[in-house]
Design a protein around this motif. Structure first.
Motif, short mmCIF file in Angstrom:
data_model
loop_
_atom_site.label_atom_id
_atom_site.label_comp_id
_atom_site.label_asym_id
_atom_site.label_seq_id
_atom_site.Cartn_x
_atom_site.Cartn_y
_atom_site.Cartn_z
N GLU A 50 82.91 29.37 95.14
CA GLU A 50 83.93 29.44 94.09
C GLU A 50 85.09 28.47 94.36
OE1 GLU A 50 82.56 31.93 95.65
OE2 GLU A 50 81.80 33.40 94.20
N LEU A 51 85.48 28.37 95.64
CA LEU A 51 86.58 27.47 95.98
C LEU A 51 86.20 26.02 95.74
CD1 LEU A 51 87.76 29.21 99.27
CD2 LEU A 51 89.06 29.07 97.13
N GLN A 88 83.84 30.94 83.67
CA GLN A 88 83.39 31.48 84.95
C GLN A 88 84.45 32.47 85.49
OE1 GLN A 88 81.50 28.67 87.76
NE2 GLN A 88 82.00 27.04 86.28
N PRO A 89 84.54 33.65 84.89
CA PRO A 89 85.58 34.62 85.29
C PRO A 89 85.51 35.05 86.75
CG PRO A 89 83.98 35.63 83.80
CD PRO A 89 83.72 34.16 83.77
N GLU A 90 84.33 34.92 87.39
CA GLU A 90 84.21 35.30 88.79
C GLU A 90 85.11 34.45 89.69
OE1 GLU A 90 82.20 37.92 90.21
OE2 GLU A 90 82.46 38.41 88.09
N ASP A 110 93.81 43.40 88.46
CA ASP A 110 92.67 43.72 89.32
C ASP A 110 91.84 42.46 89.51
OD1 ASP A 110 90.35 44.63 90.54
OD2 ASP A 110 90.28 46.48 89.38
N PHE A 111 91.78 41.96 90.75
CA PHE A 111 91.05 40.73 91.03
C PHE A 111 89.64 41.00 91.55
CE2 PHE A 111 95.45 39.43 91.03
CZ PHE A 111 95.43 38.23 90.35
N LYS A 112 89.25 42.26 91.54
CA LYS A 112 87.87 42.61 91.91
C LYS A 112 87.05 42.87 90.66
CE LYS A 112 85.04 45.80 94.60
NZ LYS A 112 85.02 47.00 95.48
N ASN A 113 87.59 43.72 89.79
CA ASN A 113 86.95 44.01 88.51
C ASN A 113 87.71 43.24 87.43
OD1 ASN A 113 85.15 46.17 89.62
ND2 ASN A 113 87.12 47.14 90.03
N ILE A 114 87.25 42.05 87.13
CA ILE A 114 87.98 41.13 86.27
C ILE A 114 87.97 41.63 84.82
CG2 ILE A 114 88.21 38.74 85.50
CD1 ILE A 114 88.59 39.20 88.52
N ASN A 115 89.15 41.65 84.22
CA ASN A 115 89.27 42.00 82.80
C ASN A 115 89.02 40.74 81.97
OD1 ASN A 115 89.91 42.84 80.25
ND2 ASN A 115 92.05 43.36 80.71
N THR A 116 87.79 40.54 81.57
CA THR A 116 87.43 39.32 80.85
C THR A 116 88.02 39.27 79.44
OG1 THR A 116 85.35 40.35 80.14
CG2 THR A 116 85.30 39.02 82.15
#
Length: 311
Positions: free
Chosen positions: A50-51, A74-76, A109-115
């Motif tokens: 990702e980086l 790419q929301p991840e 929340d940066f684990k469960n992304i609110n798309t």
């Protein structure tokens, strides 16, 4: 007094205390103390792909819209943001102020992304200065950048690492001792483990206490409980530490079985807590420091007591 095991063990509590204090170590910081590279590498590798993708944003002039478009596709990638701002938290509580200083609280929340609300994440990146950094200052791989962040964050673990190093030093000494004298031992053993393994009931002050080291002599059926710590700085905690190990020693001494307690501690912090430490020397027979381990006090103790020491 000559610095030897025989003289130390035969001395009065005050004499032992004075010898102990005069031989305190200036540090227990081995090279491994300064940084845990395995943890740094693990923390960086987690988002390496990702980086590398986010390197696309470096130097972009319209970075807000570029970020919005990239995160939408790419929301991840948003999961990397806490690492980029040197945060261990993955759910952030945020206070925002508008131009009129009105306050608004929100949670990201940066684990469960609110798309459904990518804009909030991009706004946070802008307001936190991350987008400005990527546009104007980032001039190398973000993977390398996060390596540096992880190394810096790891320095926060040094305080706890000091105790881990003492456990490691003790473990190596116990390994050597048990190999020489044909003794059994277990690191981080509980009372229930000792009962199951060696059939000896250890009275404890805390039901789930884990002892740093436990040594068992099958010939005499003796158990030795060893605890260790290091205090480079002073503070009120040292008084409670002394009290804790006095209590543990007293619990152990209640047993009719052959169970004995050894406390291995060190650090210049004890200069600020000599009185509570002196109380420990009045009640605990075996208190050693690193210099005493170096001079084989532990080996000498077991050489003398290993097979026929009874209460």
């Amino acid at each position: 007094m000559e610095f030897s095991y025989d003289n130390y063990i035969k001395a009065s509590p005050d004499e032992r205390l004075n010898l102990f204090m005069s031989t305190l170590a200036i540090t227990n910081r081995t090279p491994e103390y300064y940084i845990n590279w395995e943890k740094v590498i693990r923390g960086t590798k987690k988002f390496e792909l990702e980086l590398n993708t986010l390197n696309y944003l470096i130097g972009k002039s319209d970075i807000y819209n570029e970020s919005f478009n990239l995160f939408t596709k790419q929301p991840e990638l948003i999961k990397t943001i806490p690492s980029l701002i040197a945060s261990r938290d993955i759910v952030l509580d945020i206070l925002s102020l508008d131009e009129n200083y009105n306050m608004e609280f929100q949670q990201l929340d940066f684990k469960n992304i609110n798309t459904e609300n990518i804009k909030k994440y991009v706004d946070f990146c802008e307001d936190s200065g991350l987008l400005s950094f990527l546009k104007n200052n980032a001039n190398r791989s973000l993977v390398d950048y996060v390596y540096g962040i992880e190394a810096g964050l790891d320095s926060n673990g040094r305080k706890n690492r000091s105790g881990t190093i003492m456990e490691s030093i003790l473990s190596k000494n116990v390994d050597k001792l048990c190999a020489q004298l044909d003794l059994e031992h277990k690191s981080q053993a509980t009372a229930s483990y000792i009962k199951k393994k060696w059939g000896i009931t250890v009275p404890v002050d805390k039901s789930e206490r884990r002892f740093d080291e436990v040594i068992y002599d099958y010939r005499s059926n003796n158990i030795w409980i060893i605890e260790t710590n290091y205090y480079g700085g002073g503070g009120s905690k040292l008084k409670s530490v002394s009290g804790e190990f006095i209590n543990l020693n007293n619990f152990i001494n209640k047993s009719e079985q052959n169970i004995f307690f050894i406390w291995i501690t060190d650090g210049k912090g004890w200069n600020t807590a000599k009185k509570p430490l002196s109380e420990a020397f009045e009640q605990i027979d075996y208190i050693f420091n690193l210099e005493m381990l170096k001079e084989d006090f532990l080996v000498n103790l077991f050489n003398i007591k290993k097979t026929n020491y009874k209460k």
